[in-house]
Design an enzyme around this catalytic site. Structure first.
Site, PDB file in Angstrom:
ATOM      1  N   SER A   1       0.827  -1.210   0.000  1.00 30.01           N
ATOM      2  CA  SER A   1       0.000   0.000   0.000  1.00 30.01           C
ATOM      3  C   SER A   1       0.856   1.252   0.000  1.00 30.01           C
ATOM      4  O   SER A   1       0.410   2.304  -0.441  1.00 30.01           O
ATOM      5  CB  SER A   1      -0.854   0.065   1.265  1.00 30.01           C
ATOM      6  OG  SER A   1      -1.685  -1.027   1.369  1.00 30.01           O
TER       7      SER A   1
ATOM      8  N   HIS B   1      -2.192  -2.985  -6.464  1.00 32.07           N
ATOM      9  CA  HIS B   1      -2.751  -2.632  -5.163  1.00 32.07           C
ATOM     10  C   HIS B   1      -4.235  -2.978  -5.108  1.00 32.07           C
ATOM     11  O   HIS B   1      -5.076  -2.271  -5.663  1.00 32.07           O
ATOM     12  CB  HIS B   1      -2.532  -1.124  -4.904  1.00 32.07           C
ATOM     13  CG  HIS B   1      -2.968  -0.676  -3.550  1.00 32.07           C
ATOM     14  ND1 HIS B   1      -3.802   0.392  -3.343  1.00 32.07           N
ATOM     15  CD2 HIS B   1      -2.689  -1.187  -2.332  1.00 32.07           C
ATOM     16  CE1 HIS B   1      -4.009   0.525  -2.042  1.00 32.07           C
ATOM     17  NE2 HIS B   1      -3.350  -0.411  -1.413  1.00 32.07           N
TER      18      HIS B   1
ATOM     19  N   GLU C   1      -5.338  -0.890  -8.270  1.00 31.35           N
ATOM     20  CA  GLU C   1      -4.489   0.156  -8.833  1.00 31.35           C
ATOM     21  C   GLU C   1      -3.213  -0.535  -9.336  1.00 31.35           C
ATOM     22  O   GLU C   1      -2.488  -1.146  -8.555  1.00 31.35           O
ATOM     23  CB  GLU C   1      -4.133   1.203  -7.776  1.00 31.35           C
ATOM     24  CG  GLU C   1      -5.321   2.067  -7.377  1.00 31.35           C
ATOM     25  CD  GLU C   1      -5.027   2.993  -6.207  1.00 31.35           C
ATOM     26  OE1 GLU C   1      -5.459   4.142  -6.249  1.00 31.35           O
ATOM     27  OE2 GLU C   1      -4.394   2.563  -5.223  1.00 31.35           O
TER      28      GLU C   1
ATOM     29  N   ASN D   1      -5.957   6.425  -2.018  1.00 28.19           N
ATOM     30  CA  ASN D   1      -5.596   6.857  -0.666  1.00 28.19           C
ATOM     31  C   ASN D   1      -5.238   8.338  -0.601  1.00 28.19           C
ATOM     32  O   ASN D   1      -5.448   8.969   0.426  1.00 28.19           O
ATOM     33  CB  ASN D   1      -4.475   5.980  -0.099  1.00 28.19           C
ATOM     34  CG  ASN D   1      -5.043   4.640   0.363  1.00 28.19           C
ATOM     35  OD1 ASN D   1      -6.237   4.547   0.663  1.00 28.19           O
ATOM     36  ND2 ASN D   1      -4.233   3.611   0.411  1.00 28.19           N
TER      37      ASN D   1
HETATM   38  N1  LIG Z   1      -5.075  -4.875   5.006  1.00 28.62           N
HETATM   39  C1  LIG Z   1      -5.388  -3.958   4.085  1.00 28.62           C
HETATM   40  O1  LIG Z   1      -6.400  -3.247   4.178  1.00 28.62           O
HETATM   41  C2  LIG Z   1      -4.512  -3.793   2.862  1.00 28.62           C
HETATM   42  C3  LIG Z   1      -5.040  -3.177   1.711  1.00 28.62           C
HETATM   43  C4  LIG Z   1      -4.241  -3.073   0.558  1.00 28.62           C
HETATM   44  C5  LIG Z   1      -2.938  -3.554   0.577  1.00 28.62           C
HETATM   45  N2  LIG Z   1      -2.431  -4.117   1.719  1.00 28.62           N
HETATM   46  C6  LIG Z   1      -1.057  -4.622   1.676  1.00 28.62           C
HETATM   47  O2  LIG Z   1      -1.093  -6.036   1.613  1.00 28.62           O
HETATM   48  C7  LIG Z   1       0.062  -6.579   2.256  1.00 28.62           C
HETATM   49  C8  LIG Z   1      -0.385  -7.599   3.280  1.00 28.62           C
HETATM   50  O3  LIG Z   1      -1.250  -6.981   4.193  1.00 28.62           O
HETATM   51  P1  LIG Z   1      -2.243  -7.840   5.112  1.00 28.62           P
HETATM   52  O4  LIG Z   1      -3.192  -6.869   5.713  1.00 28.62           O
HETATM   53  O5  LIG Z   1      -2.748  -9.016   4.354  1.00 28.62           O
HETATM   54  O6  LIG Z   1      -1.220  -8.339   6.236  1.00 28.62           O
HETATM   55  P2  LIG Z   1      -1.378  -9.582   7.236  1.00 28.62           P
HETATM   56  O7  LIG Z   1      -0.536  -9.250   8.406  1.00 28.62           O
HETATM   57  O8  LIG Z   1      -2.810  -9.935   7.435  1.00 28.62           O
HETATM   58  O9  LIG Z   1      -0.707 -10.782   6.401  1.00 28.62           O
HETATM   59  C9  LIG Z   1       0.643 -10.857   6.080  1.00 28.62           C
HETATM   60  C10 LIG Z   1       0.996 -12.329   5.894  1.00 28.62           C
HETATM   61  O10 LIG Z   1       2.317 -12.422   5.382  1.00 28.62           O
HETATM   62  C11 LIG Z   1       2.904 -13.584   5.950  1.00 28.62           C
HETATM   63  N3  LIG Z   1       4.359 -13.479   5.840  1.00 28.62           N
HETATM   64  C12 LIG Z   1       5.199 -12.688   6.523  1.00 28.62           C
HETATM   65  N4  LIG Z   1       6.476 -12.881   6.112  1.00 28.62           N
HETATM   66  C13 LIG Z   1       6.407 -13.803   5.133  1.00 28.62           C
HETATM   67  C14 LIG Z   1       7.388 -14.427   4.292  1.00 28.62           C
HETATM   68  N5  LIG Z   1       8.668 -14.105   4.393  1.00 28.62           N
HETATM   69  N6  LIG Z   1       6.988 -15.335   3.399  1.00 28.62           N
HETATM   70  C15 LIG Z   1       5.677 -15.662   3.292  1.00 28.62           C
HETATM   71  N7  LIG Z   1       4.707 -15.104   4.042  1.00 28.62           N
HETATM   72  C16 LIG Z   1       5.069 -14.194   4.950  1.00 28.62           C
HETATM   73  C17 LIG Z   1       2.409 -13.588   7.383  1.00 28.62           C
HETATM   74  O11 LIG Z   1       2.541 -14.865   7.981  1.00 28.62           O
HETATM   75  C18 LIG Z   1       0.957 -13.145   7.192  1.00 28.62           C
HETATM   76  O12 LIG Z   1       0.099 -14.255   7.025  1.00 28.62           O
HETATM   77  C19 LIG Z   1       0.830  -5.395   2.818  1.00 28.62           C
HETATM   78  O13 LIG Z   1       1.827  -5.021   1.919  1.00 28.62           O
HETATM   79  C20 LIG Z   1      -0.229  -4.294   2.906  1.00 28.62           C
HETATM   80  O14 LIG Z   1       0.309  -2.998   2.767  1.00 28.62           O
HETATM   81  C21 LIG Z   1      -3.190  -4.271   2.849  1.00 28.62           C
END
Ligand SMILES: NC(=O)c1ccc[n+]([C@@H]2O[C@H](COP(=O)([O-])OP(=O)(O)OC[C@H]3O[C@@H](n4cnc5c(N)ncnc54)[C@H](O)[C@@H]3O)[C@@H](O)[C@H]2O)c1
Length: 284
Positions: free
Chosen positions: A118, A139, A151, A190
């Site tokens: 993000s 994104h 995006e 955003n």
């Molecule tokens: N949550 C949101 O609203 C949102 C929206 C858009 C984008 N994002 C982006 O998506 C990405 C993930 O966010 P999220 O909310 O799903 O996070 P989250 O914490 O729910 O999930 C992250 C996952 O990554 C795994 N992980 C960590 N290190 C790892 C590795 N080395 N290899 C494999 N897996 C690994 C963790 O075990 C976890 O399950 C981030 O970059 C975030 O910026 C999040």
């Protein structure tokens, strides 16, 4: 049809994988622990069975879509033979750089490497690979199974073909994409959301209106489904706070400085729906 690997099975990765599978794409979903993969599977089963109960999808389509997602804790196995990889691990630069370094070694040379970050300047990830022209940011929005937008953000070296492949994958997954031609903090959505939310906090801090009335004004007057305070509670006030702090630190622009009232909520652990209280109260 694309074959896809999704790396990270958290809130985003689990649903990105499932959304692709709902559209016929075979997906390998990878996380470091079996427990997280189980959680992702259970969560997706819940979503699809609710859809089936409501008659929005047949039971057999739901079952087939679930079966199209193969889970593995082995990264090499996850990316073996795929056309496209989407990384959705923690929003931490070093973790993501390490994942991209390994993807560069393990994924087929013609596979596109995308990140769902993000906030991260995407070139910082592409730079650890020998194929920066095949790296792109896709994104997605939470919850991915509901939110239609992706995006597609070009890094400085992303090629036209890679951009086209990302746009095509979004379409294949049943999602609408928009193209962001260069890396810019907050992309499109955003940036606009931050500007509107900042104004809402300014009005609140200046005592011009209550948060309830600001939400009502935005919902009824602009036809947004949720006003900025209700939306903050839905996403988590810590997320809103950290996003504003990030924008403030990276731009130095006082307009992005988090509101004292928002900071107080976060300090008190009142983070919105997930804690039972934020701006509003929620039943546990
Ligand atoms: N949550 C949101 O609203 C949102 C929206 C858009 C984008 N994002 C982006 O998506 C990405 C993930 O966010 P999220 O909310 O799903 O996070 P989250 O914490 O729910 O999930 C992250 C996952 O990554 C795994 N992980 C960590 N290190 C790892 C590795 N080395 N290899 C494999 N897996 C690994 C963790 O075990 C976890 O399950 C981030 O970059 C975030 O910026 C999040």
């Amino acid at each position: 049809m694309t074959t896809l690997a999704v790396i990270g099975a958290g809130s985003m990765g689990a649903q990105i994988a499932q959304q692709a599978a709902l559209h016929g794409i075979e997906v390998n979903l990878h996380d470091t622990g079996e427990g997280q993969l189980r959680k992702a599977r259970t969560s997706n089963e819940g979503h699809l069975s609710r859809r089936a109960e409501r008659g929005r999808i047949s039971e057999s389509d739901a079952r087939e879509a679930l079966e199209r997602v193969t889970t593995t804790t082995d990264l090499g196995e996850a990316v073996s033979g795929v056309d496209f990889v989407i990384e959705a691990v923690f929003e931490d630069l070093e973790v993501k750089r390490s994942v991209f370094h390994q993807l560069n070694l393990l994924a087929p040379r013609d596979a596109v490497l995308a990140s769902n970050s993000s906030t991260m300047g995407f070139s910082k990830l592409a730079g650890v690979t020998v194929r920066p022209e095949m790296c792109v940011n896709m994104h997605f929005f939470y919850p991915v199974l509901v939110m239609d937008l992706v995006e597609v953000v070009r890094g400085p070296q992303t090629s036209d073909i890679t951009t086209e492949r990302a746009v095509a994958l979004a379409r294949e997954m049943g999602r609408t994409s928009v193209l962001v031609n260069r890396e810019i903090d907050g992309f499109i959505v955003n940036r606009i959301l931050h500007a509107a939310t900042q104004e809402a906090y300014r009005l609140l801090d200046a005592g011009v209106a209550s948060f309830e009335d600001i939400d009502t004004a935005v919902e009824k007057g602009l036809n947004w489904p949720m006003g900025p305070f209700r939306l903050g509670d839905f996403s988590g006030l810590d997320i809103t706070y950290n996003a504003r702090l990030h924008m403030y630190k990276t731009t130095g622009d006082e307009r992005f400085k988090p509101s004292p009232q928002l900071a107080a909520k976060v300090k008190a652990g009142k983070l919105g729906r997930k804690t039972g209280e934020g701006w509003y109260h929620y039943e546990k």
